[in-house]
Scaffold this motif. Structure first.
Motif, PDB file in Angstrom:
ATOM      1  N   VAL A   1       0.805  -1.130   0.120  1.00 42.82           N
ATOM      2  CA  VAL A   1       0.023   0.027  -0.023  1.00 42.82           C
ATOM      3  C   VAL A   1       0.937   1.294  -0.054  1.00 42.82           C
ATOM      4  O   VAL A   1       1.759   1.348   0.899  1.00 42.82           O
TER       5      VAL A   1
ATOM      6  N   GLU B   1      -3.061   8.199  -3.582  1.00 36.47           N
ATOM      7  CA  GLU B   1      -3.571   7.830  -4.659  1.00 36.47           C
ATOM      8  C   GLU B   1      -4.517   8.854  -4.863  1.00 36.47           C
ATOM      9  O   GLU B   1      -4.905   9.653  -4.108  1.00 36.47           O
TER      10      GLU B   1
ATOM     11  N   HIS C   1       0.705   8.354 -12.453  1.00 36.92           N
ATOM     12  CA  HIS C   1       1.417   7.167 -12.139  1.00 36.92           C
ATOM     13  C   HIS C   1       2.818   7.195 -11.942  1.00 36.92           C
ATOM     14  O   HIS C   1       3.660   6.400 -11.518  1.00 36.92           O
TER      15      HIS C   1
ATOM     16  N   ASP D   1       5.013   7.212  -8.990  1.00 36.62           N
ATOM     17  CA  ASP D   1       5.266   5.905  -8.229  1.00 36.62           C
ATOM     18  C   ASP D   1       6.632   5.595  -8.412  1.00 36.62           C
ATOM     19  O   ASP D   1       7.430   5.801  -9.033  1.00 36.62           O
TER      20      ASP D   1
ATOM     21  N   PHE E   1       7.420  -0.432  -8.380  1.00 34.08           N
ATOM     22  CA  PHE E   1       5.896  -0.594  -7.852  1.00 34.08           C
ATOM     23  C   PHE E   1       4.992  -0.542  -8.740  1.00 34.08           C
ATOM     24  O   PHE E   1       4.911   0.623  -9.521  1.00 34.08           O
ATOM     25  N   ARG E   2       3.810  -1.477  -9.070  1.00 34.90           N
ATOM     26  CA  ARG E   2       2.813  -1.101 -10.123  1.00 34.90           C
ATOM     27  C   ARG E   2       1.495  -0.970  -9.524  1.00 34.90           C
ATOM     28  O   ARG E   2       0.906  -1.856  -8.920  1.00 34.90           O
ATOM     29  N   ARG E   3       0.712   0.179  -9.387  1.00 40.63           N
ATOM     30  CA  ARG E   3      -0.482   0.292  -8.897  1.00 40.63           C
ATOM     31  C   ARG E   3      -1.409  -0.364  -9.574  1.00 40.63           C
ATOM     32  O   ARG E   3      -1.617  -0.465 -10.861  1.00 40.63           O
TER      33      ARG E   3
ATOM     34  N   HIS F   1      -4.989  -0.712  -7.735  1.00 37.60           N
ATOM     35  CA  HIS F   1      -6.212  -0.070  -7.595  1.00 37.60           C
ATOM     36  C   HIS F   1      -5.977   0.675  -6.345  1.00 37.60           C
ATOM     37  O   HIS F   1      -5.581   0.299  -5.150  1.00 37.60           O
TER      38      HIS F   1
ATOM     39  N   ALA G   1      -4.743   2.786  -3.533  1.00 37.24           N
ATOM     40  CA  ALA G   1      -3.479   2.838  -2.898  1.00 37.24           C
ATOM     41  C   ALA G   1      -2.677   1.408  -3.004  1.00 37.24           C
ATOM     42  O   ALA G   1      -1.332   1.369  -2.563  1.00 37.24           O
TER      43      ALA G   1
ATOM     44  N   GLY H   1      -0.999  -1.833  -4.706  1.00 40.44           N
ATOM     45  CA  GLY H   1      -0.103  -2.085  -5.910  1.00 40.44           C
ATOM     46  C   GLY H   1       0.978  -3.305  -5.787  1.00 40.44           C
ATOM     47  O   GLY H   1       1.053  -3.939  -4.623  1.00 40.44           O
TER      48      GLY H   1
END
Length: 201
Positions: free
Chosen positions: A87, A91, A102, A105, A109-111, A113, A115, A117
């Motif tokens: 988390v 976001e 994005h 970020d 880290f790949r978001r 939904h 917060a 990812g």
């Protein structure tokens, strides 16, 4: 089937096993969906801690994983692979946060939904560590083929509810099933009072 919200994608939502779900892999499971589209679905079970410490299998990540600092069994598929779910607050749409792209970020880290990812566990932990609000490591995941999850939803195997960022890092995963149901403003809150071995007729 009435009462089921039509949602194009359930990504980022929770699947909560109903008492009718008979698969022992998913008894009382709370699954966070990381991916859901016409190709199928992928998620991790949030409430299956194992005895294995994160530090024992992933050097450098142990200190970043929240309590309990163990690996969780994310599901029956690919048990030998590890997935990191984290988390990272801030976001878009969170109260008081300025929308940010994005691109802001951190690396690795790949978001997925809000917060929540996925963390690339090949990334040096010291690069990501400072940015992570919380981290949990899962061995394996739960997967559904095209249309399979929809069939199970039609059969009443799962409740679909909104996730909260704290679900990923719940310090008390054994109580998560009841806790998630209890916070629903619907008849689902009643299900939380189910005895552990309901004799369903």
């Amino acid at each position: 089937m009435s009462g089921m919200t039509e949602v194009s994608s359930l990504t980022g939502r929770l699947l909560v096993a109903t008492p009718a779900l008979s698969d022992p892999n998913f008894d009382r499971a709370v699954v966070l969906l990381l991916d859901h589209d016409e190709e199928g679905s992928l998620g991790v079970v949030l409430n299956r801690p194992t005895p294995v410490g994160v530090a024992d299998i992933l050097e450098g990540w142990g200190d970043l994983a929240g309590a309990p600092g163990v690996v969780f069994q994310g599901g029956p598929v690919s048990l030998d692979s590890a997935l990191g779910v984290a988390v990272i607050p801030g976001e878009e749409g969170a109260p008081g946060s300025r929308p940010r792209s994005h691109r802001g970020d951190p690396i690795g880290f790949r978001r997925v939904h809000g917060a929540i990812g996925l963390v690339d566990l090949e990334t040096p932990p010291e690069l990501l560590g400072p940015a992570l609000g919380s981290l949990r490591i899962f061995a394996g995941y739960a997967g559904w083929g095209p249309g399979q999850l929809e069939d199970e939803l039609g059969d009443g195997a799962w409740y679909v509810v909104e996730s909260e960022p704290g679900d990923v890092s719940s310090p008390d995963p054994e109580r998560l099933w009841r806790a998630v149901l209890r916070r629903q403003r619907s008849e689902l809150a009643m299900v939380a009072t189910y005895p552990d071995d309901p004799s369903l007729n």
